[in-house]
Structure formats: structure tokens, C-alpha cells
Design an enzyme around this catalytic site. Sequence first.
Site: not given
Length: 268
Positions: A69, A73, A95
Site C-alpha cells: 500500500r 499511496y 472517506y
Amino acid sequence: MSEQLQGSLLCLGLGITLGSQLTILAREQLAAADLVFFHSNSHYLPGFLQQINPNLVDLQPFYQAGQPRSKSYQAMLDAVITAVTAGKNVVWACYGHPGIASWPPHEAIRQLKALGYRAKMEAGIGADACLYADLGIDPMAEGCQQFEASQFLFYQHTVDVSAYLLLWQVAIAGDFSLARLESDSRYIEILVQHLQQWYPPNHQVILYEAADLPIWQYRAEQVSLAELPQATLNQITTLVIPPLRAKTINHKMLDQLGVPADHPLRKR
């Protein structure tokens, strides 16, 4: 004073429940942006944002199966910074709350400010606010500790069992690769063993998930701590561990503060 560079970044929160938790200010800021970057964590989100501003860039394709990740990112970060330095007024729509469990927006703001661009963050309703409301928890009443589940395992922490303990992203607890998205019962078993330093196996815990849409119900499934490795854990599941015992009164401190012997605090 140096002249402000053209281009700006605003990281704002969409809330958790789509549409109903978007503030009036955030909607206006979305509409005014040259570009809106977002993560399509919901099938309904692109269509919802399209009604506000059609100039959308979906960051979800930056996630690749098996890729750490951290690499995803960085790619997102580079895309956003590139747009701002090209002179665009950019909104990064996140979110929940844009600054909770979300390193890239913080880093984008830091880097752009260092370069001389306008960059800021606007708060949004996060999963913690939804959790307190849905489960009827006042974090100021009993106290509340919270950690990202992997961070809880990686570092030494002391748990106050008279307060609530919240472990976020529990499904990927113990993931040091930053590549796993699914729950692994082996790691959850290690988490349970670790928690049994403070809690008995039969202690009742809650698996919480906020509702993504107003027509959906939140999840609040109660299981014992020992049952956790067999439970269904999703990416948005939060482990809520209620207090094991009542708070212990600090009589020495009450004496120092001059609290009278007949005060209600003395009788708890």
C-alpha cells in the site's frame, strides 16, 4: 513576502454515510474545485460526486493486488501534487475524516506547503463519531483508548481495562507487508493471545461497522474474545472492547484536591 503560487489543495472529508454526512461547506468546496480526486470505495460514490463536480479523478486504480500500500499511496500523492503544481485548485475528497488513518493527505499538505502552495484540511465525520453514536458510547464517561490494530501489536502499549479499547482495521492486524487486504485467522489468533494479557477469553467484544448508505444498518455483532479468529472481519471492521471493570478511585489525589469525604466521587 513571496507571491503565493497558483494551485492549491484542500483535503476534505465526505463523511462515512454517503451524502447525509457531507457538510454544506464541503459540498461548496467540491463544486468549486478544478479537479476532485477521490477513492471509489463505494459503487455509488462516483455518481454522487459527478452531480456536484464532473471533473473527477478516481484514485482507486492505484491500488494493485499484491503491491504494498505504501507504493500505491506514493503514486496517489504524486498525482495530486502534480495537479496542484500545474496550477489547479484541487480537492482531495476522502472517506470519513481526511486526517484519520490516512497518511497521504497529511503528506501532500506538508509537501505543498513547503513548496509555497496553499494546502489545508477540512474535518469530516469519521468512523469514530459514527461508532460513538451507534453504540451509545460517551468516550469521556469511561475513557477510551484507540489504536490501529497492527500498531497495537508492533509496539508496547499499556491497556486500561476500566476504559473502552478500540482497535481499528482489525482484519489486517499484524500485517507488516502493507500488502494484505483480507483477514488471516493466524494473525487474529496472535492478537487474541496478546489481548488475553488483560482480558479473559469469555470477555464480550463488539465488531462494529458504520453504515455506508442511509438505508443500511450499522453492524454491532457481539462475540467473545476467544471467538474472534472465527468471526467475519472486513476491511472496515473495528474491534470494540468494553471495560472489564469499573474505574478505581484515586483517594490520594482526592485528598490532595480537597474533595470532601461525603462527595459522590468518594462513593463510586
